[in-house]
Motif scaffolding. Structure first.
Motif, short mmCIF file in Angstrom:
data_model
loop_
_atom_site.label_atom_id
_atom_site.label_comp_id
_atom_site.label_asym_id
_atom_site.label_seq_id
_atom_site.Cartn_x
_atom_site.Cartn_y
_atom_site.Cartn_z
N ALA A 1 0.79 -0.35 0.68
CA ALA A 1 0.83 -0.64 2.12
C ALA A 1 1.35 -2.04 2.36
O ALA A 1 2.16 -2.28 3.26
N LEU A 2 0.90 -2.98 1.55
CA LEU A 2 1.35 -4.37 1.68
C LEU A 2 2.87 -4.45 1.49
O LEU A 2 3.56 -5.14 2.24
N SER A 3 3.38 -3.71 0.54
CA SER A 3 4.81 -3.69 0.28
C SER A 3 5.59 -3.13 1.48
O SER A 3 6.65 -3.65 1.84
N VAL A 4 5.04 -2.09 2.11
CA VAL A 4 5.69 -1.51 3.29
C VAL A 4 5.73 -2.53 4.41
O VAL A 4 6.78 -2.75 5.03
N PHE A 5 4.62 -3.18 4.68
CA PHE A 5 4.58 -4.17 5.76
C PHE A 5 5.51 -5.35 5.49
O PHE A 5 6.16 -5.85 6.41
N LYS A 6 5.58 -5.76 4.24
CA LYS A 6 6.48 -6.88 3.90
C LYS A 6 7.95 -6.49 4.07
O LYS A 6 8.79 -7.34 4.28
N GLY A 7 8.23 -5.18 4.01
CA GLY A 7 9.61 -4.71 4.15
C GLY A 7 10.06 -4.51 5.58
O GLY A 7 11.23 -4.23 5.83
#
Length: 155
Positions: free
Chosen positions: A33-39
């Motif tokens: 989820a963190l990766s999605v938000f950072k993208g």
């Protein structure tokens, strides 16, 4: 749709839910989820993560894109995506052995009975539970039948 950049702590990996049905809370984000938000591209001119045209005082109408998503996934027309995703989330965690207390906190439920309604165990989890007990009974500890228990005071 109301999520704002100020609700995310991308450095520490947390999300603040400010206006839920329950009480406001802060929850940890998974690495995925963190990766999605950072993208997600951040536009300094807008504080919301999900940019959509909205009428004054109302969120964007999500019915059309959700209908397309349901059609693409061959889901029934009466399937409620957000509700269904919460059930799937809770059931998956429960089936993987995550405690219902943790699932309750992640769903922001105040009543554990509601969490129980959301957390449907998958057949495989139930099968594994039954197998765990069978392993315990067949393991190194020997079970002595009650009729063969030594009598008190007998040598």
């Amino acid at each position: 749709m109301k999520l704002q950049w100020r609700d995310l702590d991308l450095e520490r990996g947390f999300i603040s839910i400010r206006d839920p049905k329950g009480k406001p809370t802060t929850l940890p984000l998974s690495e995925a989820a963190l990766s999605v938000f950072k993208g997600i591209p951040r536009q300094e001119s807008n504080c919301h993560l999900f940019l959509a045209k909205v009428s004054p005082g109302h969120l964007a109408d999500m019915n059309r894109p959700l209908r397309k998503l349901k059609q693409a996934a061959n889901l029934p027309t009466d399937f409620r995506i957000c509700h269904g995703l919460r059930h799937h989330f809770a059931s998956t965690l429960a089936s993987k052995g995550v405690s219902l207390h943790v699932v309750q906190k992640l769903l922001n439920h105040s009543d554990p009975k509601m969490t129980m309604r959301y957390s449907h165990l998958q057949d495989e989890a139930l099968r594994n539970g039954a197998a765990a007990m069978a392993d315990e009974l067949n393991g190194p500890a020997k079970v002595i039948p009650l009729d063969r228990q030594p009598q008190e005071g007998a040598a």
